[in-house]
Design a protein around this motif. Structure first.
Motif, PDB file in Angstrom:
ATOM      1  N   GLY A  18       0.793  -1.230   0.000  1.00 46.87           N
ATOM      2  CA  GLY A  18       0.000   0.000   0.000  1.00 46.87           C
ATOM      3  C   GLY A  18       0.823   1.277   0.000  1.00 46.87           C
ATOM      4  N   PRO A  19       1.807   1.397   0.917  1.00 43.43           N
ATOM      5  CA  PRO A  19       2.604   2.637   0.971  1.00 43.43           C
ATOM      6  C   PRO A  19       3.316   2.937  -0.352  1.00 43.43           C
ATOM      7  CG  PRO A  19       3.024   1.286   2.898  1.00 43.43           C
ATOM      8  CD  PRO A  19       2.178   0.472   1.980  1.00 43.43           C
ATOM      9  N   VAL A  20       3.754   1.874  -1.035  1.00 41.00           N
ATOM     10  CA  VAL A  20       4.440   2.057  -2.328  1.00 41.00           C
ATOM     11  C   VAL A  20       3.449   2.609  -3.361  1.00 41.00           C
ATOM     12  CG1 VAL A  20       5.651   0.875  -4.225  1.00 41.00           C
ATOM     13  CG2 VAL A  20       6.091   0.214  -1.864  1.00 41.00           C
ATOM     14  N   LEU A  21       2.206   2.073  -3.323  1.00 36.64           N
ATOM     15  CA  LEU A  21       1.179   2.538  -4.262  1.00 36.64           C
ATOM     16  C   LEU A  21       0.849   4.007  -4.026  1.00 36.64           C
ATOM     17  CD1 LEU A  21      -1.219  -0.543  -4.183  1.00 36.64           C
ATOM     18  CD2 LEU A  21       0.310   0.098  -6.019  1.00 36.64           C
ATOM     19  N   SER A  22       0.688   4.376  -2.752  1.00 37.54           N
ATOM     20  CA  SER A  22       0.383   5.779  -2.423  1.00 37.54           C
ATOM     21  C   SER A  22       1.482   6.695  -2.949  1.00 37.54           C
ATOM     22  CB  SER A  22       0.259   5.962  -0.908  1.00 37.54           C
ATOM     23  OG  SER A  22      -0.694   5.070  -0.393  1.00 37.54           O
ATOM     24  N   GLN A  23       2.737   6.224  -2.773  1.00 38.50           N
ATOM     25  CA  GLN A  23       3.886   7.016  -3.228  1.00 38.50           C
ATOM     26  C   GLN A  23       3.848   7.178  -4.753  1.00 38.50           C
ATOM     27  OE1 GLN A  23       7.574   5.445  -1.718  1.00 38.50           O
ATOM     28  NE2 GLN A  23       8.781   7.072  -2.637  1.00 38.50           N
ATOM     29  N   MET A  24       3.453   6.079  -5.438  1.00 37.10           N
ATOM     30  CA  MET A  24       3.389   6.120  -6.902  1.00 37.10           C
ATOM     31  C   MET A  24       2.396   7.166  -7.392  1.00 37.10           C
ATOM     32  SD  MET A  24       3.385   2.320  -8.380  1.00 37.10           S
ATOM     33  CE  MET A  24       4.712   1.205  -8.032  1.00 37.10           C
ATOM     34  N   LEU A  25       1.252   7.245  -6.690  1.00 37.38           N
ATOM     35  CA  LEU A  25       0.225   8.188  -7.129  1.00 37.38           C
ATOM     36  C   LEU A  25       0.692   9.631  -6.964  1.00 37.38           C
ATOM     37  CD1 LEU A  25      -2.887   6.330  -5.704  1.00 37.38           C
ATOM     38  CD2 LEU A  25      -2.417   6.750  -8.109  1.00 37.38           C
ATOM     39  N   GLN A  26       1.653   9.839  -6.073  1.00 35.99           N
ATOM     40  CA  GLN A  26       2.172  11.190  -5.872  1.00 35.99           C
ATOM     41  C   GLN A  26       3.415  11.459  -6.740  1.00 35.99           C
ATOM     42  OE1 GLN A  26       2.872  11.257  -1.662  1.00 35.99           O
ATOM     43  NE2 GLN A  26       0.724  10.853  -1.204  1.00 35.99           N
ATOM     44  N   ASP A  27       4.034  10.391  -7.195  1.00 40.13           N
ATOM     45  CA  ASP A  27       5.286  10.537  -7.934  1.00 40.13           C
ATOM     46  C   ASP A  27       5.114   9.995  -9.360  1.00 40.13           C
ATOM     47  OD1 ASP A  27       7.825  10.264  -9.019  1.00 40.13           O
ATOM     48  OD2 ASP A  27       8.763   9.768  -7.114  1.00 40.13           O
ATOM     49  N   GLU A  28       4.902  10.909 -10.296  1.00 43.45           N
ATOM     50  CA  GLU A  28       4.610  10.540 -11.688  1.00 43.45           C
ATOM     51  C   GLU A  28       5.701   9.657 -12.295  1.00 43.45           C
ATOM     52  OE1 GLU A  28       2.097  10.195 -14.568  1.00 43.45           O
ATOM     53  OE2 GLU A  28       1.638  11.724 -13.069  1.00 43.45           O
ATOM     54  N   ALA A  29       6.981   9.989 -12.027  1.00 40.44           N
ATOM     55  CA  ALA A  29       8.096   9.225 -12.617  1.00 40.44           C
ATOM     56  C   ALA A  29       8.105   7.798 -12.096  1.00 40.44           C
ATOM     57  CB  ALA A  29       9.416   9.906 -12.269  1.00 40.44           C
ATOM     58  N   MET A  30       7.840   7.657 -10.800  1.00 34.10           N
ATOM     59  CA  MET A  30       7.834   6.316 -10.183  1.00 34.10           C
ATOM     60  C   MET A  30       6.695   5.469 -10.770  1.00 34.10           C
ATOM     61  SD  MET A  30       7.605   5.549  -6.126  1.00 34.10           S
ATOM     62  CE  MET A  30       7.521   3.894  -5.469  1.00 34.10           C
ATOM     63  N   LEU A  31       5.539   6.100 -10.969  1.00 34.41           N
ATOM     64  CA  LEU A  31       4.386   5.399 -11.533  1.00 34.41           C
ATOM     65  C   LEU A  31       4.695   4.962 -12.969  1.00 34.41           C
ATOM     66  CD1 LEU A  31       1.416   4.491 -11.389  1.00 34.41           C
ATOM     67  CD2 LEU A  31       0.764   6.744 -12.206  1.00 34.41           C
ATOM     68  N   THR A  32       5.250   5.870 -13.752  1.00 32.48           N
ATOM     69  CA  THR A  32       5.579   5.555 -15.152  1.00 32.48           C
ATOM     70  C   THR A  32       6.543   4.365 -15.220  1.00 32.48           C
ATOM     71  OG1 THR A  32       5.375   7.901 -15.654  1.00 32.48           O
ATOM     72  CG2 THR A  32       6.446   6.540 -17.308  1.00 32.48           C
ATOM     73  N   THR A  33       7.579   4.387 -14.358  1.00 24.46           N
ATOM     74  CA  THR A  33       8.565   3.296 -14.349  1.00 24.46           C
ATOM     75  C   THR A  33       7.898   1.968 -13.993  1.00 24.46           C
ATOM     76  OG1 THR A  33      10.183   4.885 -13.556  1.00 24.46           O
ATOM     77  CG2 THR A  33      10.789   2.586 -13.397  1.00 24.46           C
ATOM     78  N   ALA A  34       7.042   1.993 -12.958  1.00 25.05           N
ATOM     79  CA  ALA A  34       6.380   0.754 -12.519  1.00 25.05           C
ATOM     80  C   ALA A  34       5.456   0.220 -13.606  1.00 25.05           C
ATOM     81  CB  ALA A  34       5.590   1.021 -11.237  1.00 25.05           C
ATOM     82  N   VAL A  35       4.745   1.122 -14.285  1.00 26.31           N
ATOM     83  CA  VAL A  35       3.833   0.696 -15.361  1.00 26.31           C
ATOM     84  C   VAL A  35       4.633   0.072 -16.510  1.00 26.31           C
ATOM     85  CG1 VAL A  35       2.237   1.515 -17.147  1.00 26.31           C
ATOM     86  CG2 VAL A  35       2.003   2.340 -14.807  1.00 26.31           C
ATOM     87  N   GLU A  36       5.762   0.697 -16.839  1.00 30.81           N
ATOM     88  CA  GLU A  36       6.603   0.149 -17.924  1.00 30.81           C
ATOM     89  C   GLU A  36       7.092  -1.258 -17.580  1.00 30.81           C
ATOM     90  OE1 GLU A  36       9.696   2.997 -18.506  1.00 30.81           O
ATOM     91  OE2 GLU A  36       8.395   4.418 -19.547  1.00 30.81           O
ATOM     92  N   LYS A  37       7.484  -1.444 -16.307  1.00 30.59           N
ATOM     93  CA  LYS A  37       7.968  -2.771 -15.880  1.00 30.59           C
ATOM     94  C   LYS A  37       6.845  -3.800 -15.938  1.00 30.59           C
ATOM     95  CE  LYS A  37      11.562  -0.872 -12.899  1.00 30.59           C
ATOM     96  NZ  LYS A  37      11.960  -0.548 -11.549  1.00 30.59           N
ATOM     97  N   ALA A  38       5.662  -3.403 -15.453  1.00 33.45           N
ATOM     98  CA  ALA A  38       4.516  -4.331 -15.473  1.00 33.45           C
ATOM     99  C   ALA A  38       4.138  -4.657 -16.913  1.00 33.45           C
ATOM    100  CB  ALA A  38       3.333  -3.699 -14.744  1.00 33.45           C
ATOM    101  N   LEU A  39       4.233  -3.658 -17.787  1.00 35.11           N
ATOM    102  CA  LEU A  39       3.885  -3.847 -19.197  1.00 35.11           C
ATOM    103  C   LEU A  39       4.827  -4.851 -19.849  1.00 35.11           C
ATOM    104  CD1 LEU A  39       1.794  -2.693 -21.164  1.00 35.11           C
ATOM    105  CD2 LEU A  39       3.463  -1.003 -21.853  1.00 35.11           C
TER     106      LEU A  39
END
Length: 213
Positions: free
Chosen positions: A36-57
């Motif tokens: 959960g804490p990582v997800l919350s951080q992702m929603l606040q940090d655009e770069a972190m979210l983009t990186t995680a989405v690319e990895k999941a993709l």
């Protein structure tokens, strides 16, 4: 807790949908396996979210296109092992443990099938990352206490390993133990506590011995 996760899921889905309409549902599901804490951080940090989405993709593309992992000869086998390692590193890196490289190395000591399973089972991956992280922490604590104990430590690990390897292959126990002792001490400790991983490592060493003959 479930409601929080649902809210996070909705927010993630909305953000991901604008970029990846077709895969948004699956990608959101994969990211929701993270703490959960990582997800919350992702929603606040655009770069972190983009990186995680690319990895999941990338992990998703691999699942949908297994031909990328099929292998025809030895070169392809090593290439697919490299690509497994790269994908595993990408996923381990999402956890921001600060030890992604070491943890990936520890997990890659397992059979290729087990590594592939980690790529498609986020819960299992999270468990193994936590175990590896704990092992690294214990190793660091021991190192802090005394750097002089390294030689003794390796000797003790060697003795324990030898007795286990001898049960599996008494004829080549010396050679195999010697090869295993070249690994990181943290990996050796994991081998001692995980019989499946030890068997896999012994089989790898046996193959290397056969090839060398």
């Amino acid at each position: 807790m479930d409601e929080d996760l649902e809210t996070l899921g909705e927010q993630l889905y909305t953000r991901i949908y604008s970029e990846h309409k077709e895969a948004a549902g699956k990608l959101t599901g994969m990211l929701l396996e993270l703490p959960g804490p990582v997800l919350s951080q992702m929603l606040q940090d655009e770069a972190m979210l983009t990186t995680a989405v690319e990895k999941a993709l990338r992990a998703l593309q691999l699942e949908q296109d297994p031909s990328r992992v099929t292998c025809k000869d030895e070169d392809d086998v090593s290439e697919s092992s490299d690509s497994l390692g790269e994908q595993l590193f990408e996923l381990v890196d999402v956890y921001n443990t600060g030890h992604s490289q070491k943890i990936t190395g520890m997990l890659l000591e397992q059979h290729k099938e087990a590594v592939s399973k980690l790529l498609s089972d986020p819960k299992l991956l999270e468990e193994q990352v936590n175990v590896a992280l704990q092992t690294l922490k214990e190793q660091n604590e021991e190192t802090d206490v005394s750097d002089l104990s390294d030689a003794d430590d390796t000797e003790k690990l060697g003795e324990k390993l030898f007795s286990l390897v001898e049960e599996m292959d008494s004829l080549h126990a010396n050679d195999i133990t010697g090869m295993l002792l070249e690994m990181d001490p943290a990996v050796l400790r994991q081998l001692l506590s995980n019989h499946t991983m030890l068997e896999a490592a012994v089989e790898k060493a046996q193959s290397a011995l056969d090839t060398g003959r």
